[in-house]
Design a protein around this motif. Structure first.
Motif, PDB file in Angstrom:
ATOM      1  N   THR A   1       2.332   0.968   5.241  1.00 42.86           N
ATOM      2  CA  THR A   1       0.907   1.098   4.940  1.00 42.86           C
ATOM      3  C   THR A   1       0.433   2.518   5.198  1.00 42.86           C
TER       4      THR A   1
ATOM      5  N   SER B   1      -5.440   1.465   5.827  1.00 42.31           N
ATOM      6  CA  SER B   1      -6.005   0.115   5.878  1.00 42.31           C
ATOM      7  C   SER B   1      -7.405   0.227   6.479  1.00 42.31           C
TER       8      SER B   1
ATOM      9  N   ILE C   1      -2.537  -5.783   7.905  1.00 45.05           N
ATOM     10  CA  ILE C   1      -1.853  -4.843   7.006  1.00 45.05           C
ATOM     11  C   ILE C   1      -1.580  -3.513   7.721  1.00 45.05           C
TER      12      ILE C   1
ATOM     13  N   TYR D   1       1.332   2.191   0.616  1.00 49.02           N
ATOM     14  CA  TYR D   1       0.416   1.086   0.316  1.00 49.02           C
ATOM     15  C   TYR D   1      -0.956   1.348   0.926  1.00 49.02           C
ATOM     16  N   THR D   2      -1.992   1.157   0.137  1.00 43.71           N
ATOM     17  CA  THR D   2      -3.345   1.347   0.636  1.00 43.71           C
ATOM     18  C   THR D   2      -4.137   0.067   0.454  1.00 43.71           C
ATOM     19  N   PHE D   3      -4.896  -0.271   1.471  1.00 45.63           N
ATOM     20  CA  PHE D   3      -5.559  -1.585   1.515  1.00 45.63           C
ATOM     21  C   PHE D   3      -7.010  -1.402   1.937  1.00 45.63           C
TER      22      PHE D   3
ATOM     23  N   ALA E   1       2.876  -4.220   1.679  1.00 47.34           N
ATOM     24  CA  ALA E   1       2.774  -3.307   2.823  1.00 47.34           C
ATOM     25  C   ALA E   1       4.140  -3.076   3.464  1.00 47.34           C
TER      26      ALA E   1
END
Lengths: 80, 253, 360, 184
Positions: free
Chosen positions: B172, B175, B166, B206-208, B111
Motif C-alpha cells: 500500500t 491509505s 489496508i 496500491y492507493t486506497f 494491497a
C-alpha cells in the motif's frame, strides 16, 4: 463609485433534487427551494432569494451532488 | 457590469442526470473525480471499474472508459486491466459492502500485491441499492433491514475499518479516510484522491481512499441531517486521517 | 393457523421456512431476494433461531453446508448471480450428501443482467451448475400459495434423501403480494437429528462421523457415484410432480408446457382460448428435477402441437423434447429472455397462429 | 369480474403503497387480489409501477397488457401507459407533475392537481392518497371509500399515526373531485 465582488450562479433547475445540501452550507443564507416551480422530476429546485448578496464562494457548487451549479464572479459598482 | 470570472464550473466529463437519491454523496464524489481527471487531462487514459451496488451505473456519469465488475471483484478485474495497460490510470469505485464484505479478499489482495491501482471506497454503513441491509461497516447498535434490532456484535461482529486494514500491507502506498460532509472536506477529499492518482501514475503502489458518506434514504434522514450524522457520529467510529503515506520514499524503477 | 394473510412473497417464503422447522438462515443481500433475508433477520430471533448475514454468497452457501452436515434444517436464499457463487458448496454438498434448502429468485441474465423475473437458470438448477455428476431436487411452484405449501417438503425430502433441495421462483413471486394461508407449524424440536450428523460422538453411539466429499481412490469414488445415482433413481421414481390443466379430452389442439410464473400467466391464456372454443391445455412440471417425463409423454399423445413457453432462450424445451422423444410432433417455442414476462394475449395469439398453420 | 389497475410514477411518490392499500382492502372484502411491483434499480426517483388485480375467482395472471384503470403520477408513465389503457377505461393523472395532454377519446380522463392539493393540505406525501381516493370513486362496486380508509389506517396508521388523518382527508378529497369530474 466603490466596487465589490458579486457572485453569479448558473442553476440547472431540471437536475436539482431538492436535497438542500447547498442551502445548508451557504454562508450568506440566500439559497432556498422555489415556492413556485416544480421541475420535471417533481422537485422544487433551488433559487437565489437575494442574488445581490451572493459572494461567489462556490460552497453550494462544492456540495451539489447533481452538478446543478456553476459559479462566476463579477465586479460591480455599488452606490454608497 | 464587469466580465464574468469563472469560480467553479461543473466538469464537462461529469454527465448526468444520475439515479442517486437526493443528497447522496455519490454525486459529489463522482463530480470530484471528474474534476480531477479533467483538470489533469487524465480522462483520456483512465479506466474506471464500477461496482455492484448503488454506484453500479457509475459508468453513465463520468465520460471515460469503464468496466462493470461482478460483486466484490472490482480489484481483481482492475488487476487484470492494469497489467494489460500498466501506464493507464485504473481505479475502482466501490461501496463498503462491495469492497469490505464480498470483495474483502480481492481488495486486500490488491494491497498485498501492491497493484498499482486506486480504490475509492464509499462507506455509508449500509447496503443502499438492495434496500438498506446491514453492511460490514454498520455501526454497532445501528438498525438496518437485516439488523432490525440493531447490529449485535454477538452475531454480526464489529465494524470493518478498511483504511486501517489496508494501511498494514507493504504494497500500500496510500491509505486515507476522508469525507464530504462540508465544502472544506470536499476539497480535502479532492486533494487526497488527486494524490492517490498521482502516486499511481508514479508507480508507487496500491492507493486506497475511504470516503465516509451518507445514505439519507436508508438512514431515514433528510440529506442535511445525514451529513450531520456523518460529522457527529460516523467519524467517531471512522476517524478521518492519513493511515499510510509512503510519500516520496518509494518509487519503482 | 389457517388464517389468510396478505403478504409479500419473500416474507411468506421466510415464514414458510420458519414454520417448516428451519431455525438457521445464512444470507447475503441481492435484489430481488433481499426481503427474504430481512424477514429472517426480523423473525428468527423471535423464535430462538439464528440469522447470519454472510460476507458473500460463497460463505453463505458454505454456512448451510456446515449446518446441514450438523444435521439441522438450514436455508439460504439468493438470486441468480448469487446462486452462481454458491455452486462450489452445491457441488460439495452433493458429494458429501449434505441436505439443505436454497431458494433462487431467478433474475434476468447472463452476468449481472437485470433484476426482473426470469427462468434462465433452468439449466444451472437441473443440469448442475457445479462440477461433477450430481442432481438436486428442484421445485418450481407457480404461485406463492404453492411455494408455501411445498416448503416443508423441501426440508423433509432434503433430509430424507440427503441432498440439496432447491426452489426456483422469480422476482415476481418474491415481490408480489397476495393472500397466503399457512397450514402447518412444525416444532423444530420434533425433528430428529440424523445419526450421520456431526453432533459429537456421544450423540451417535461413540463412533465418529466424518463428513467429506473427498475420495482419492478412483474405484471408491466411482462406487460412490453409482450409489448417488441409485439414490437419484429412487428420487426420480418417488418425487415427480406436475399439474395437468385442461388436458382431460382425448384430443387437444395445442398443449402448452410451462412452469412457475409463466405457467400461472398461461392459465389465463388457456381460459381465454377455451372460451373461444380452442382445445388448449397446460402441462406444468412442479418438480424440474426429477422431471415428470413419463407423464408429459402420455399427455403429448393427445396432441400434435406442443408449445413451450419459458422465460429463457430454450432451456425447458430441451427436456420437453427429450421426454416426448417423438420427431413427428410439432414443437414450438416462445422464449422470453432478459426478464420479460409473457402476457396472456401474446400466448393466445401464438396458439391461434399455430392452429392456422402460420407458425413453424 | 376482474379489475386490473396500474399505478405508475417515480419511486418515492407512494405509488407502491397506494396499490397495496387497494389490494389489501379488496382482500378484506373477500375478493382475490394481487399486488405486483415493477421497479427500476433506484431507491428514489426511478420509475416504479405496480399492478393490482381484483377478482371474485382465483387470479391466474397477475399481469395485464391493457389496464382498465390507470393512476399516473408523472410524464414518463403517462407516455408509457396512455396507449396501453383499455378502451372504456379510466385514466387518472396528476396534473401538478404531468404536462402531457390526453390524446384518446375512448378513455375517461380524470386530471387532478394532486401534488399542489396535498401541499395545501399539509404534506406533499398525501399526493398518492388523493389519486387513490379518485380511483376509489370508480371501484365502488368492489370497495367503498370507507374500506380504503380502513385499509390505509391499518397499513400506515401504526407507523405514522400523525399522517393517518391527513391521508383520510386526502382520500376523501380525491374521491370528491373524481365524482365532480365524472358527472360533467
Amino acid at each position: 463609485m466603490p466596487k465589490k465582488v458579486r457572485g453569479v450562479l448558473t442553476i440547472r433547475e431540471d437536475l436539482c433534487k431538492q436535497c438542500g445540501l447547498c442551502v445548508s452550507v451557504c454562508p450568506v443564507h440566500i439559497l432556498d427551494f422555489s415556492k413556485t416551480k416544480i421541475n420535471s422530476k417533481g422537485y422544487r429546485p433551488i433559487e437565489l432569494t437575494d442574488p445581490d448578496k451572493c459572494v461567489g464562494c462556490a460552497f453550494c457548487a462544492m456540495m451539489c451532488p447533481e452538478g446543478v451549479i456553476d459559479v462566476y464572479r463579477e465586479i460591480v459598482e455599488v452606490a454608497e | 457590469m464587469g466580465n464574468l470570472q469563472v469560480v467553479y464550473e461543473v466538469p464537462k466529463i461529469y454527465t448526468g442526470p444520475n439515479h442517486y437519491c437526493p443528497g447522496c454523496f455519490h454525486g459529489i464524489i463522482h463530480r470530484v473525480i471528474a474534476e480531477i481527471l479533467q483538470e489533469e487531462g487524465w480522462d483520456d487514459i483512465s479506466i474506471g471499474i464500477a461496482p455492484v451496488g448503488c454506484a453500479v451505473l457509475a459508468y453513465d456519469y463520468i465520460d471515460i472508459d469503464w468496466f462493470e465488475a461482478p460483486h466484490g471483484r472490482a480489484c481483481a478485474n482492475a488487476t487484470g486491466i492494469k497489467w494489460a495497460w500498466p501506464d493507464r490510470l485504473v481505479f475502482t469505485y466501490q461501496g463498503d459492502g462491495d469492497a469490505a464484505s464480498i470483495g474483502f479478499a480481492e481488495t486486500s489482495y490488491a494491497a498485498v500485491r501492491g497493484v498499482n491501482i486506486t480504490t475509492i471506497m464509499v462507506n455509508n454503513a449500509v447496503y443502499g441499492m438492495t434496500g438498506g441491509q446491514m453492511a460490514p461497516t454498520t455501526l454497532v447498535g445501528m438498525k438496518t433491514t437485516t439488523s432490525p434490532y440493531g447490529r449485535d456484535p454477538k452475531y454480526a461482529g464489529y465494524p470493518v475499518k478498511m483504511a486501517e486494514h489496508i494501511a498494514q500491507f507493504e504494497g500500500t502506498a496510500l491509505s486515507v479516510r476522508v469525507s464530504a460532509f462540508d465544502p472544506q472536506h470536499v476539497l480535502d477529499m479532492k486533494k487526497w484522491i488527486k494524490k492517490a492518482f498521482q502516486y499511481q501514475m508514479e508507480g508507487k503502489g496500491y492507493t486506497f481512499i475511504e470516503v465516509v458518506s451518507t445514505c439519507p434514504t436508508n438512514w431515514r434522514m433528510d440529506p442535511v441531517k445525514a451529513a450531520e450524522f456523518v460529522k457527529n457520529e460516523m467519524i467517531k467510529v471512522y476517524p478521518l486521517g492519513v493511515y499510510k503515506d509512503v510519500g516520496e520514499e518509494k518509487k519503482e524503477g | 393457523m389457517g388464517e389468510k394473510v396478505f403478504m409479500k412473497g419473500n416474507e411468506a417464503l421466510g415464514e414458510a421456512a420458519v414454520r417448516s422447522g428451519c431455525r438457521l438462515f445464512f444470507g447475503y443481500p441481492i435484489t430481488p431476494a433481499s426481503e427474504l433475508a430481512e424477514y429472517m433477520a426480523y423473525r428468527l430471533p423471535q423464535v430462538g433461531g439464528v440469522f447470519i448475514q454472510a460476507e458473500s454468497e460463497v460463505a453463505a452457501s458454505n454456512m448451510i453446508y456446515g449446518a446441514g452436515a450438523a444435521g439441522k434444517y438450514a436455508m439460504t436464499a439468493s438470486s441468480s448471480p448469487g446462486v452462481s457463487l454458491m455452486q462450489e458448496a452445491i457441488s460439495y454438498m452433493a458429494g458429501a450428501e449434505v441436505p439443505a434448502v436454497i431458494i433462487n429468485l431467478i433474475r434476468g441474465g447472463p452476468g449481472l443482467g437485470d433484476i426482473q423475473p426470469a427462468q434462465s437458470d433452468y439449466f444451472q438448477a437441473v443440469k448442475g451448475g457445479g462440477h461433477g455428476d450430481y442432481r438436486n431436487l428442484v421445485y418450481a411452484p407457480s404461485t406463492l400459495q404453492e411455494a408455501v405449501d411445498l416448503m416443508p417438503m423441501l426440508f423433509q425430502n432434503a433430509f430424507k434423501y440427503r441432498m440439496l433441495a432447491m426452489m426456483v421462483v422469480d422476482g415476481l413471486v418474491g415481490q408480489m403480494m397476495e393472500a397466503v394461508e399457512f397450514k402447518y407449524d412444525i416444532d423444530p424440536d420434533s425433528i430428529p437429528v440424523p445419526d450421520w450428523a456431526l453432533s459429537g460422538k456421544k450423540m451417535h453411539g461413540g463412533k465418529k462421523n466424518v463428513n467429506t466429499s473427498l475420495e482419492l481412490d478412483p474405484n471408491k469414488l466411482a462406487e460412490h457415484n453409482f450409489k448417488l445415482f441409485e439414490k437419484y433413481q429412487k428420487v426420480y421414481e418417488n418425487e415427480r410432480m406436475f399439474e395437468a390443466f385442461e388436458l382431460e379430452e382425448p384430443d387437444i389442439d395445442v398443449m402448452i408446457v410451462a412452469y412457475g410464473t409463466a405457467a400461472r400467466i398461461i392459465k389465463t391464456a388457456v381460459k381465454n382460448l377455451r372460451a373461444k372454443g380452442y382445445k388448449v391445455g397446460l402441462f406444468r412440471p412442479i418438480t424440474l428435477w426429477p422431471f415428470p417425463d413419463k407423464e408429459l409423454k402420455e399427455y403429448a399423445e393427445k396432441t400434435e402441437h406442443i408449445l413451450t413457453v419459458e422465460m429463457s432462450m430454450g432451456q425447458l424445451i430441451e427436456d420437453v423434447k427429450l421426454s416426448i422423444f417423438d420427431p413427428n410432433k410439432k414443437y414450438h417455442l416462445m422464449p422470453y429472455p432478459g426478464g420479460i414476462v409473457p402476457t396472456p394475449k401474446e400466448v393466445e395469439d401464438k396458439v391461434i397462429e399455430i392452429l392456422k398453420g402460420g407458425a413453424k | 369480474m376482474l379489475k386490473d389497475v396500474i399505478f405508475a410514477g417515480f419511486g418515492g411518490q407512494g405509488v407502491m403503497v397506494a396499490g397495496q392499500i387497494l389490494a389489501k382492502a379488496a382482500m378484506e372484502k373477500g375478493y382475490y387480489s394481487t399486488w405486483l411491483p415493477s421497479y427500476g434499480p433506484e431507491q428514489r426517483g426511478g420509475t416504479a409501477n405496480c399492478t393490482v388485480m381484483i377478482s371474485d375467482e382465483p387470479i391466474a395472471s397477475p399481469l395485464t397488457h391493457a389496464p382498465t384503470y390507470c393512476v399516473i403520477f408523472n410524464n414518463p408513465s403517462f407516455q408509457k401507459f396512455e396507449p396501453m389503457a383499455r378502451e372504456g377505461g379510466v385514466f387518472i393523472y396528476n396534473t401538478s407533475m404531468i404536462t402531457e395532454k390526453p390524446t384518446r377519446d375512448d378513455v375517461t380522463y380524470i386530471g387532478i392537481a394532486a401534488t399542489e392539493l396535498a401541499e395545501g393540505m399539509g404534506s406533499v406525501k398525501a399526493t398518492n392518497m388523493i389519486l387513490l381516493g379518485a380511483l376509489t370513486y370508480f371501484l365502488q362496486d368492489v370497495v367503498s371509500l370507507d374500506d380504503i380508509i380502513a385499509a390505509m389506517r391499518e397499513k400506515l396508521g401504526k407507523k405514522k399515526p400523525e399522517l393517518a388523518d391527513l391521508n383520510e382527508q386526502a382520500l376523501r378529497k380525491g374521491f370528491e373531485l373524481a365524482s365532480e369530474q365524472a358527472k360533467k
